[in-house]
Motif scaffolding. Structure first.
Motif, PDB file in Angstrom:
ATOM      1  N   GLU A 221     -39.346 127.737  22.802  1.00  0.00           N
ATOM      2  CA  GLU A 221     -40.059 129.009  22.873  1.00  0.00           C
ATOM      3  C   GLU A 221     -39.528 129.915  21.770  1.00  0.00           C
ATOM      4  OE1 GLU A 221     -39.128 131.075  26.539  1.00  0.00           O
ATOM      5  OE2 GLU A 221     -36.986 130.691  26.304  1.00  0.00           O
ATOM      6  N   ILE A 222     -40.294 130.963  21.457  1.00  0.00           N
ATOM      7  CA  ILE A 222     -39.837 131.983  20.519  1.00  0.00           C
ATOM      8  C   ILE A 222     -39.425 133.198  21.333  1.00  0.00           C
ATOM      9  CG2 ILE A 222     -40.446 133.470  18.575  1.00  0.00           C
ATOM     10  CD1 ILE A 222     -42.520 131.383  17.743  1.00  0.00           C
ATOM     11  N   LEU A 223     -38.173 133.595  21.188  1.00  0.00           N
ATOM     12  CA  LEU A 223     -37.642 134.734  21.933  1.00  0.00           C
ATOM     13  C   LEU A 223     -38.160 136.054  21.354  1.00  0.00           C
ATOM     14  CD1 LEU A 223     -33.951 133.538  22.357  1.00  0.00           C
ATOM     15  CD2 LEU A 223     -35.781 133.484  24.067  1.00  0.00           C
ATOM     16  N   PRO A 224     -38.041 137.161  22.114  1.00  0.00           N
ATOM     17  CA  PRO A 224     -38.514 138.459  21.610  1.00  0.00           C
ATOM     18  C   PRO A 224     -37.894 138.863  20.270  1.00  0.00           C
ATOM     19  CG  PRO A 224     -38.150 138.587  23.963  1.00  0.00           C
ATOM     20  CD  PRO A 224     -37.632 137.235  23.527  1.00  0.00           C
ATOM     21  N   ASN A 225     -36.666 138.389  19.984  1.00  0.00           N
ATOM     22  CA  ASN A 225     -36.029 138.737  18.719  1.00  0.00           C
ATOM     23  C   ASN A 225     -36.470 137.836  17.562  1.00  0.00           C
ATOM     24  OD1 ASN A 225     -34.677 136.322  19.156  1.00  0.00           O
ATOM     25  ND2 ASN A 225     -32.672 137.256  19.498  1.00  0.00           N
ATOM     26  N   GLY A 226     -37.385 136.898  17.840  1.00  0.00           N
ATOM     27  CA  GLY A 226     -37.900 136.016  16.796  1.00  0.00           C
ATOM     28  C   GLY A 226     -37.172 134.698  16.665  1.00  0.00           C
TER      29      GLY A 226
ATOM     30  N   ASN B 166     -48.311 133.625  26.386  1.00  0.00           N
ATOM     31  CA  ASN B 166     -48.617 134.148  25.059  1.00  0.00           C
ATOM     32  C   ASN B 166     -48.465 133.026  24.028  1.00  0.00           C
ATOM     33  OD1 ASN B 166     -48.788 135.459  22.617  1.00  0.00           O
ATOM     34  ND2 ASN B 166     -47.369 137.094  23.138  1.00  0.00           N
ATOM     35  N   GLN B 167     -49.579 132.588  23.474  1.00  0.00           N
ATOM     36  CA  GLN B 167     -49.554 131.535  22.449  1.00  0.00           C
ATOM     37  C   GLN B 167     -50.081 132.085  21.115  1.00  0.00           C
ATOM     38  OE1 GLN B 167     -48.307 128.555  22.482  1.00  0.00           O
ATOM     39  NE2 GLN B 167     -47.869 128.243  24.655  1.00  0.00           N
TER      40      GLN B 167
ATOM     41  N   TRP C 136     -47.168 119.389  24.612  1.00  0.00           N
ATOM     42  CA  TRP C 136     -48.052 120.181  25.461  1.00  0.00           C
ATOM     43  C   TRP C 136     -47.695 121.649  25.299  1.00  0.00           C
ATOM     44  CZ3 TRP C 136     -52.032 118.090  28.150  1.00  0.00           C
ATOM     45  CH2 TRP C 136     -52.008 116.703  28.394  1.00  0.00           C
ATOM     46  N   TYR C 137     -48.716 122.501  25.276  1.00  0.00           N
ATOM     47  CA  TYR C 137     -48.519 123.946  25.143  1.00  0.00           C
ATOM     48  C   TYR C 137     -48.812 124.624  26.480  1.00  0.00           C
ATOM     49  CZ  TYR C 137     -48.711 122.673  20.250  1.00  0.00           C
ATOM     50  OH  TYR C 137     -48.473 122.075  19.042  1.00  0.00           O
ATOM     51  N   GLU C 138     -48.001 125.595  26.814  1.00  0.00           N
ATOM     52  CA  GLU C 138     -48.151 126.300  28.092  1.00  0.00           C
ATOM     53  C   GLU C 138     -49.284 127.324  28.016  1.00  0.00           C
ATOM     54  OE1 GLU C 138     -44.520 127.817  30.365  1.00  0.00           O
ATOM     55  OE2 GLU C 138     -45.434 129.650  29.559  1.00  0.00           O
ATOM     56  N   ILE C 139     -50.258 127.202  28.922  1.00  0.00           N
ATOM     57  CA  ILE C 139     -51.405 128.111  28.968  1.00  0.00           C
ATOM     58  C   ILE C 139     -51.220 129.166  30.059  1.00  0.00           C
ATOM     59  CG2 ILE C 139     -53.908 128.287  29.238  1.00  0.00           C
ATOM     60  CD1 ILE C 139     -52.896 126.761  26.682  1.00  0.00           C
ATOM     61  N   GLU C 140     -50.812 128.731  31.235  1.00  0.00           N
ATOM     62  CA  GLU C 140     -50.496 129.639  32.342  1.00  0.00           C
ATOM     63  C   GLU C 140     -49.320 129.080  33.117  1.00  0.00           C
ATOM     64  OE1 GLU C 140     -54.847 131.629  33.454  1.00  0.00           O
ATOM     65  OE2 GLU C 140     -53.739 130.506  34.978  1.00  0.00           O
ATOM     66  N   LYS C 141     -48.668 129.968  33.886  1.00  0.00           N
ATOM     67  CA  LYS C 141     -47.527 129.514  34.688  1.00  0.00           C
ATOM     68  C   LYS C 141     -47.300 130.458  35.860  1.00  0.00           C
ATOM     69  CE  LYS C 141     -44.234 132.199  32.022  1.00  0.00           C
ATOM     70  NZ  LYS C 141     -43.201 132.157  31.013  1.00  0.00           N
TER      71      LYS C 141
ATOM     72  N   ALA D 148     -41.168 131.915  35.891  1.00  0.00           N
ATOM     73  CA  ALA D 148     -40.010 131.032  35.717  1.00  0.00           C
ATOM     74  C   ALA D 148     -38.905 131.824  35.033  1.00  0.00           C
ATOM     75  CB  ALA D 148     -40.397 129.814  34.876  1.00  0.00           C
ATOM     76  N   TRP D 149     -37.806 132.051  35.748  1.00  0.00           N
ATOM     77  CA  TRP D 149     -36.715 132.893  35.225  1.00  0.00           C
ATOM     78  C   TRP D 149     -36.129 132.342  33.932  1.00  0.00           C
ATOM     79  CZ3 TRP D 149     -32.042 130.589  34.509  1.00  0.00           C
ATOM     80  CH2 TRP D 149     -31.805 129.408  35.211  1.00  0.00           C
ATOM     81  N   PHE D 150     -36.235 131.040  33.722  1.00  0.00           N
ATOM     82  CA  PHE D 150     -35.620 130.408  32.549  1.00  0.00           C
ATOM     83  C   PHE D 150     -36.529 130.464  31.319  1.00  0.00           C
ATOM     84  CE2 PHE D 150     -37.254 127.412  35.685  1.00  0.00           C
ATOM     85  CZ  PHE D 150     -38.280 126.803  34.991  1.00  0.00           C
ATOM     86  N   GLU D 151     -37.716 131.021  31.449  1.00  0.00           N
ATOM     87  CA  GLU D 151     -38.590 131.208  30.294  1.00  0.00           C
ATOM     88  C   GLU D 151     -38.631 132.689  29.948  1.00  0.00           C
ATOM     89  OE1 GLU D 151     -42.418 129.409  30.495  1.00  0.00           O
ATOM     90  OE2 GLU D 151     -41.668 127.595  31.440  1.00  0.00           O
ATOM     91  N   ARG D 152     -38.256 133.010  28.700  1.00  0.00           N
ATOM     92  CA  ARG D 152     -38.142 134.422  28.319  1.00  0.00           C
ATOM     93  C   ARG D 152     -38.974 134.786  27.102  1.00  0.00           C
ATOM     94  NH1 ARG D 152     -32.259 134.586  26.941  1.00  0.00           N
ATOM     95  NH2 ARG D 152     -32.627 132.384  26.557  1.00  0.00           N
ATOM     96  N   GLY D 153     -39.619 133.793  26.505  1.00  0.00           N
ATOM     97  CA  GLY D 153     -40.296 134.064  25.239  1.00  0.00           C
ATOM     98  C   GLY D 153     -41.769 133.765  25.262  1.00  0.00           C
ATOM     99  N   ARG D 154     -42.307 133.477  24.081  1.00  0.00           N
ATOM    100  CA  ARG D 154     -43.727 133.164  23.910  1.00  0.00           C
ATOM    101  C   ARG D 154     -43.829 131.832  23.185  1.00  0.00           C
ATOM    102  NH1 ARG D 154     -44.992 134.383  18.540  1.00  0.00           N
ATOM    103  NH2 ARG D 154     -43.417 135.664  17.519  1.00  0.00           N
ATOM    104  N   CYS D 155     -45.052 131.358  23.080  1.00  0.00           N
ATOM    105  CA  CYS D 155     -45.308 130.091  22.376  1.00  0.00           C
ATOM    106  C   CYS D 155     -44.561 128.920  23.008  1.00  0.00           C
ATOM    107  CB  CYS D 155     -44.945 130.205  20.891  1.00  0.00           C
ATOM    108  SG  CYS D 155     -45.827 131.539  20.046  1.00  0.00           S
ATOM    109  N   ASN D 156     -44.452 128.957  24.338  1.00  0.00           N
ATOM    110  CA  ASN D 156     -43.725 127.906  25.052  1.00  0.00           C
ATOM    111  C   ASN D 156     -44.440 126.565  24.895  1.00  0.00           C
ATOM    112  OD1 ASN D 156     -43.252 130.590  26.438  1.00  0.00           O
ATOM    113  ND2 ASN D 156     -41.609 129.361  27.273  1.00  0.00           N
TER     114      ASN D 156
END
Length: 199
Positions: free
Chosen positions: A90-95, A191-192, A56-61, A64-72
């Motif tokens: 997830e993909i973090l800001p540093n890739g 962000n997906q 499952w891909y995250e569309i909205e939320k 959540a402090w434990f999520e820091r990236g994109r493409c969750n």
């Protein structure tokens, strides 16, 4: 932590100080923090956990402090012992790819849409309630924990089998949360984009 907190005896002034500290921490982490107990929304009727398995891909939320990236995304796999293996990524800001494995369990066989999930040995299960799903395109998940009988912190996720979901479906899921007494003003789009650059 919740059991630990409820077993401590606090004076009125201690409780006020603790409440201010927790409010500050919640605000700093942009959590969805509310006074009073958790809402108790209705969950998916006749939930079929086997059909729910897969990615499952995250569309909205809600924040959540434990999520820091994109493409969750979350991948669920039914285990031989009837627990569910969970892999969140997830993909973090540093890739870099950040991932964590956990285990989810149905709390009561008569209510299979109410699960508890844990990512650390010895940690208490976090609530994972499947409020709605058609198994093939969308799912709505809610989690809420209350503390000291004074406040609660909740999370909600709109999920999809693809990295996008029609706006009409998203609006219907918003309505379902609102009708259940969940404050949705802090829901944010996930962000997906550019997700295939890293796998």
């Amino acid at each position: 932590m919740e059991k630990f907190l409820t077993n401590i005896k606090y004076s009125t002034s201690d409780t006020k100080v603790l409440l201010v500290l927790l409010l500050t921490a919640a605000a700093a982490n942009a959590q969805s923090f509310h006074a009073g107990g958790c809402p108790k929304p209705p969950v998916q009727e006749d939930f079929n956990i086997t059909k729910y398995m897969g990615t499952w891909y995250e569309i909205e939320k809600l924040p959540a402090w434990f999520e820091r990236g994109r493409c969750n995304q979350a991948t669920y796999e039914l285990q031989e012992d009837e627990t569910v293996g969970v892999l969140n990524a997830e993909i973090l800001p540093n890739g870099n790819i950040n991932s964590i494995k956990g285990v989810a369990k149905v709390k009561n066989v008569t209510q299979p849409a109410i699960l508890g999930v844990s990512f650390f040995i010895g940690a208490a299960d976090a609530p994972y309630w499947v409020l709605a799903t058609d198994y093939q395109s969308y799912a709505l998940v809610y989690s809420c924990s209350h503390y000291l009988g004074l406040f609660h912190v909740d999370y909600a996720w709109i999920l999809a089998r693809t990295r996008a979901l029609p706006e009409a479906v998203v609006c219907q899921l918003h309505d379902k949360l609102k009708n259940a007494g969940v404050d949705i003003k802090n829901l944010t789009a996930s962000n997906q984009t550019s997700c295939d650059e890293r796998k």
